[in-house]
Design an enzyme around this catalytic site. Sequence first.
Site, PDB file in Angstrom:
ATOM      1  N   GLU A 120       0.824  -1.213   0.000  1.00  0.00           N
ATOM      2  CA  GLU A 120       0.000   0.000   0.000  1.00  0.00           C
ATOM      3  C   GLU A 120       0.859   1.265   0.000  1.00  0.00           C
ATOM      4  O   GLU A 120       0.533   2.247  -0.672  1.00  0.00           O
ATOM      5  CB  GLU A 120      -0.935  -0.004   1.218  1.00  0.00           C
ATOM      6  CG  GLU A 120      -1.981  -1.098   1.188  1.00  0.00           C
ATOM      7  CD  GLU A 120      -2.842  -1.066  -0.064  1.00  0.00           C
ATOM      8  OE1 GLU A 120      -3.074   0.027  -0.605  1.00  0.00           O
ATOM      9  OE2 GLU A 120      -3.283  -2.144  -0.510  1.00  0.00           O
ATOM     10  N   HIS A 142       2.125   2.498  -3.352  1.00  0.00           N
ATOM     11  CA  HIS A 142       1.197   3.328  -4.113  1.00  0.00           C
ATOM     12  C   HIS A 142       1.427   4.807  -3.808  1.00  0.00           C
ATOM     13  O   HIS A 142       1.335   5.665  -4.688  1.00  0.00           O
ATOM     14  CB  HIS A 142      -0.251   2.970  -3.768  1.00  0.00           C
ATOM     15  CG  HIS A 142      -0.706   1.651  -4.318  1.00  0.00           C
ATOM     16  ND1 HIS A 142      -0.479   1.263  -5.623  1.00  0.00           N
ATOM     17  CD2 HIS A 142      -1.412   0.639  -3.750  1.00  0.00           C
ATOM     18  CE1 HIS A 142      -1.016   0.072  -5.833  1.00  0.00           C
ATOM     19  NE2 HIS A 142      -1.567  -0.334  -4.703  1.00  0.00           N
TER      20      HIS A 142
END
Length: 302
Positions: free
Chosen positions: A145, A148
């Site tokens: 995550e 990103h």
Amino acid sequence: MTRTRSRYAPDHGLTTRMVTTMFLIGLLYVVLVGVLLAVLRGAWPIILIFTGGLFIAQFWFSDRIAAFSMGAHEVTPEEAPELHGTIDRICALADMPKPRVAIARTDVPNAFATGRGEKTALVCATTGLLRRLEPEELEGVLAHEMSHVAHRDVAVMTIASFLGVLAGIVTRVALWGGLSRNRSSDPVGIAIMLIPLISAAVYCLSFLLTRLLSRYRELSADRAAALLTGRPSALASALTKVSGQMARIPTEDLRKAEPYNAFYFVPAFSSKESLSRLLSSHPSLEQRLDQLARISAELARP
């Protein structure tokens, strides 16, 4: 597309796709606004103010709206010491600022990141994910995550999704406003009748562009997280575990999560026959596991 450098492996393929997607979607945006200006000449100041204001609002507030919609609540290190500790370790490995940390209280095992950049980033894990994963598996998911955020593709996806929202609004305005006042067969009346069709075409094109980018960015995030942590097997284990657990989640919970699949670590589908599988924002589990297996073999070479 500039960003603060981190130790996450750069992905030039992702950068090229983000630039291309933004260019094409920007071109579609210009075409849509140009059609509105050409058809509704007398209302051009309102059109420019409305579309410009909507774009700014979408860019500045969409990440907060998305986090709120998915039930993310920020937590302190005292409230969630293990989650904060894992984020701290990843930040040290990646040499990047710590994002805001949040938890979403749902049994759907997932995680997501939002934010326009590193300063506004938020990383959230669900209670279902925290309950099911081992520490090294959770680290792999959160590293995914945070990649990103490091690659800035979260911001690009946020901006790219704006055109679909605008196209939908334009269609409603044309149907409820222009069509009711212009039932004649003159050129202006015909042009106004074409606006919903043009808007629908723009929406479909923007949808396909963002889906193509989204699938690649998930593979890129898996690769970057595996290389950063040096444990692709832990990420593969988390992927397998989370994907397998989705079948045990109540259908009602999956339906609530399904609209936000583009943000999630693993997509949530309310049925095996769901159309979302055909137009998924994520690559298949097999593709992701194959890539991680190749990375594991590369890291094992002397």
